[in-house]
Design an enzyme around this catalytic site. Structure first.
Site, mmCIF file in Angstrom:
data_model
loop_
_atom_site.group_PDB
_atom_site.id
_atom_site.type_symbol
_atom_site.label_atom_id
_atom_site.label_comp_id
_atom_site.label_asym_id
_atom_site.label_seq_id
_atom_site.Cartn_x
_atom_site.Cartn_y
_atom_site.Cartn_z
ATOM 1 N N SER A 191 0.818 -1.216 0.000
ATOM 2 C CA SER A 191 0.000 0.000 0.000
ATOM 3 C C SER A 191 0.852 1.267 0.000
ATOM 4 O O SER A 191 2.018 1.258 0.396
ATOM 5 C CB SER A 191 -0.908 0.029 1.234
ATOM 6 O OG SER A 191 -1.685 -1.142 1.308
HETATM 7 N N1 SAH Z 1 -0.376 -5.039 4.145
HETATM 8 C C1 SAH Z 1 0.198 -5.408 2.876
HETATM 9 C C2 SAH Z 1 -0.778 -5.152 1.774
HETATM 10 C C3 SAH Z 1 -0.857 -6.327 0.864
HETATM 11 S S1 SAH Z 1 -2.163 -6.301 -0.323
HETATM 12 C C4 SAH Z 1 1.538 -4.741 2.665
HETATM 13 O O1 SAH Z 1 1.896 -3.831 3.432
HETATM 14 O O2 SAH Z 1 2.269 -5.160 1.775
HETATM 15 C C5 SAH Z 1 -3.378 -7.318 0.468
HETATM 16 C C6 SAH Z 1 -2.984 -8.725 0.761
HETATM 17 O O3 SAH Z 1 -4.142 -9.392 1.271
HETATM 18 C C7 SAH Z 1 -2.540 -9.548 -0.435
HETATM 19 O O4 SAH Z 1 -1.257 -10.056 -0.185
HETATM 20 C C8 SAH Z 1 -3.578 -10.668 -0.538
HETATM 21 O O5 SAH Z 1 -3.043 -11.901 -0.961
HETATM 22 C C9 SAH Z 1 -4.087 -10.735 0.876
HETATM 23 N N2 SAH Z 1 -5.415 -11.347 1.073
HETATM 24 C C10 SAH Z 1 -6.520 -11.207 0.310
HETATM 25 N N3 SAH Z 1 -7.554 -11.913 0.841
HETATM 26 C C11 SAH Z 1 -7.086 -12.489 1.980
HETATM 27 C C12 SAH Z 1 -7.663 -13.331 2.982
HETATM 28 N N4 SAH Z 1 -8.949 -13.726 2.947
HETATM 29 N N5 SAH Z 1 -6.885 -13.733 3.999
HETATM 30 C C13 SAH Z 1 -5.575 -13.359 4.072
HETATM 31 N N6 SAH Z 1 -4.981 -12.577 3.157
HETATM 32 C C14 SAH Z 1 -5.712 -12.136 2.125
#
Ligand code: SAH
Length: 220
Positions: free
Chosen positions: A66
């Site tokens: 993000s």
């Molecule tokens: N906080 C992260 C943002 C990653 S984007 C950072 O700082 O890099 C969001 C993430 O949520 C992705 O990696 C995706 O695979 C994950 N995601 C989506 N649905 C999910 C679920 N039901 N449980 C766990 N992770 C999930």
């Protein structure tokens, strides 16, 4: 010539000043955490020079790290208590947001559905000595009931609606910060648990990758 490490340190101070403090994030503990976590170690090598730029970046398997401002804002909204706090993050991704949370909470539990991302994030977090983080592969829409109740729950993927399981896993007075809306665009919301209900607050428009799971979107 400054060493590469110094260049990143300078860029990081500028990021906090120009992108985060300038937009109204005030909590000194959040600003300090954003000043100390080396964001360039959480992005793929080919994006390293953009690590401190004002936007999201690709991290593989169609996911993103993000925008720094959004990470800071969401962290501030959680209002993590200064002592003994336990926080749950859904969507570990790169592990960057996790690292920021690990500077503010005693224990951070984080769930990622992509095993490869979870493994990579776990390695980075431990290399940085953040041993108060617990990474799990699974469906975060169901939360992590074994360690509930949490002081705060932060969801870093977009939900069609609030996953009911999360409502049960935050303590009274605790907060859930989560993007809710359509696949293309959402509202960042902050839910505070009261004795009998939740106070629901809309913050700003955002665009996150979808939360995929039993109480989220279906895959594909
Ligand atoms: N906080 C992260 C943002 C990653 S984007 C950072 O700082 O890099 C969001 C993430 O949520 C992705 O990696 C995706 O695979 C994950 N995601 C989506 N649905 C999910 C679920 N039901 N449980 C766990 N992770 C999930």
């Amino acid at each position: 010539m400054p060493a590469k490490g110094d260049t990143f340190a300078e860029a990081r101070q500028r990021m906090v000043q120009e992108q985060i403090a300038a937009r109204g994030v005030r909590d000194p503990r959040v600003l300090e955490a954003m000043r100390s976590v080396p964001r360039h170690l959480f992005v793929p090598d080919e994006y390293r020079e953009w690590a401190y730029s004002d936007g999201p970046l690709p991290i593989g398997v169609g996911q993103t790290i993000s925008q720094p401002y959004i990470v800071a804002l969401m962290t501030e909204l959680l209002e993590i208590p200064p002592k003994g706090a336990r926080v749950l993050e859904i969507g570990t991704g790169s592990g960057y947001q996790t690292a920021v949370l690990a500077h503010l909470a005693d224990e951070v539990f984080t769930i990622e559905r992509h095993a490869a991302l979870a493994a990579q994030a776990n390695a980075r977090l431990h290399r940085l000595g953040l041993d108060n983080v617990h990474v799990r592969v699974g469906d975060g829409t169901l939360g992590w009931p074994e360690h509930a109740p949490y002081d705060g729950i932060l969801v870093t993927a977009a939900a069609p609606e609030m996953p009911p399981a999360l409502l049960e896993q935050v303590r009274i007075g605790g907060r859930i910060v989560i993007p809710i809306g359509r696949r293309g665009g959402q509202t960042l919301e902050c839910w505070t648990r009261r004795e009998d209900d939740f106070e629901r607050q809309a913050i700003i428009p955002v665009a996150f990758v979808p939360l995929v799971g039993e109480q989220g979107w279906s895959a594909g």
